[in-house]
Design a protein around this motif. Structure first.
Motif, short mmCIF file in Angstrom:
data_model
loop_
_atom_site.label_atom_id
_atom_site.label_comp_id
_atom_site.label_asym_id
_atom_site.label_seq_id
_atom_site.Cartn_x
_atom_site.Cartn_y
_atom_site.Cartn_z
N THR A 24 0.83 -1.21 0.00
CA THR A 24 0.00 0.00 0.00
C THR A 24 0.86 1.26 0.00
O THR A 24 2.04 1.21 0.37
N GLY A 27 0.70 6.18 4.35
CA GLY A 27 -0.48 6.79 4.96
C GLY A 27 -1.75 5.99 4.78
O GLY A 27 -2.84 6.46 5.10
N PHE A 28 -1.61 4.76 4.27
CA PHE A 28 -2.79 3.91 4.04
C PHE A 28 -3.42 3.50 5.37
O PHE A 28 -2.72 3.06 6.28
N ASP A 29 -4.73 3.64 5.47
CA ASP A 29 -5.46 3.13 6.63
C ASP A 29 -6.16 1.84 6.25
O ASP A 29 -6.91 1.81 5.28
N TRP A 30 -5.90 0.79 7.01
CA TRP A 30 -6.54 -0.52 6.74
C TRP A 30 -8.05 -0.34 6.72
O TRP A 30 -8.61 0.27 7.64
N ALA A 39 -11.91 -4.54 11.15
CA ALA A 39 -10.92 -4.55 10.08
C ALA A 39 -11.22 -5.72 9.16
O ALA A 39 -11.53 -6.82 9.62
N ALA A 87 1.72 -3.14 4.32
CA ALA A 87 0.92 -2.38 5.28
C ALA A 87 1.09 -2.96 6.68
O ALA A 87 1.40 -4.13 6.85
N PRO A 90 -3.65 -4.69 11.30
CA PRO A 90 -4.33 -4.39 12.57
C PRO A 90 -4.25 -5.57 13.54
O PRO A 90 -4.23 -6.73 13.11
N THR A 95 -8.10 -10.58 9.53
CA THR A 95 -7.47 -9.70 8.55
C THR A 95 -6.65 -10.42 7.49
O THR A 95 -6.38 -9.83 6.44
#
Ligand SMILES: [Zn+2]
Ligand SMILES: [Zn+2]
Length: 183
Positions: A24, A27-30, A39, A87, A90, A95
């Motif tokens: 990713t 700054g990628f947020d899952w 998640a 990435a 979480p 996940t």
């Protein structure tokens, strides 16, 4: 092209694969499921001409979150371009798949057909009605990019409702991607 079993691969390999960790941008947020807020599971890394598609779908409570639907918020697909890195996964939620499995594109032929784990390009082979999604940005029908079967091994396979098939679409000009499955 057919996608055939290519063996185990590194969890962060930049190859066409199911499972492992997503690659990713900074700054990628899952992604979280819009229905259960958990998640969601990373399903596939799919290199395309100008980047790669990352597919996620909710497996926190299978069957409860409309994870088959392209627009419900129970799944997400991204078309990433530029520099990508593994990435951060979480701590909570379902996940990751049980294994990272490489998928090898081969020319279509009858002997490979039966054990194929997916298809790349061409026309989608729908199990149910044509559900080609519209691009969320430009509203044009999205381009079929790949389909995926559940997998060869129950312990590590994706859950598409039992003998289902998943479909990945992209809109290259808008750098959008979409995912759905049928069974
Ligand atoms: Zn959910
Ligand atoms: Zn578009």
């Amino acid at each position: 092209m057919l996608l055939t079993y290519g063996g185990d691969t590194a969890s962060d390999a930049a190859v066409l694969r199911t499972g492992g960790v997503p690659l990713t941008p900074d700054g990628f947020d899952w992604p979280l499921c819009s229905e259960c807020d958990g998640a969601i599971q990373f399903l596939a890394h799919l290199p395309v001409e100008d980047g790669s598609v990352a597919v996620f779908f909710c497996q926190n409570d299978p069957g409860m979150c409309d994870d088959w639907d392209a627009t419900s918020g129970g799944n997400r697909a991204f078309l990433f371009t530029g520099d990508l890195a593994p990435a951060a996964v979480p701590a909570e939620g379902e996940t990751l798949l049980g294994a990272a499995t490489a998928l090898r594109p081969v020319a279509r032929d009858a002997s490979a057909e039966e054990s194929a784990l997916g298809r790349l390009g061409g026309e989608p082979e729908w199990l149910q009605n044509d559900e080609t999604p519209s691009c969320p940005r430009c509203a044009a029908p999205m381009a079929f990019t790949a389909s995926l079967e559940e997998g060869r091994d129950h312990a590590t396979a994706a859950n598409f409702g039992g003998a289902g098939r998943a479909y990945v679409f992209t809109c290259r000009p808008c750098t959008e991607a979409a995912f759905l499955w049928q069974c």
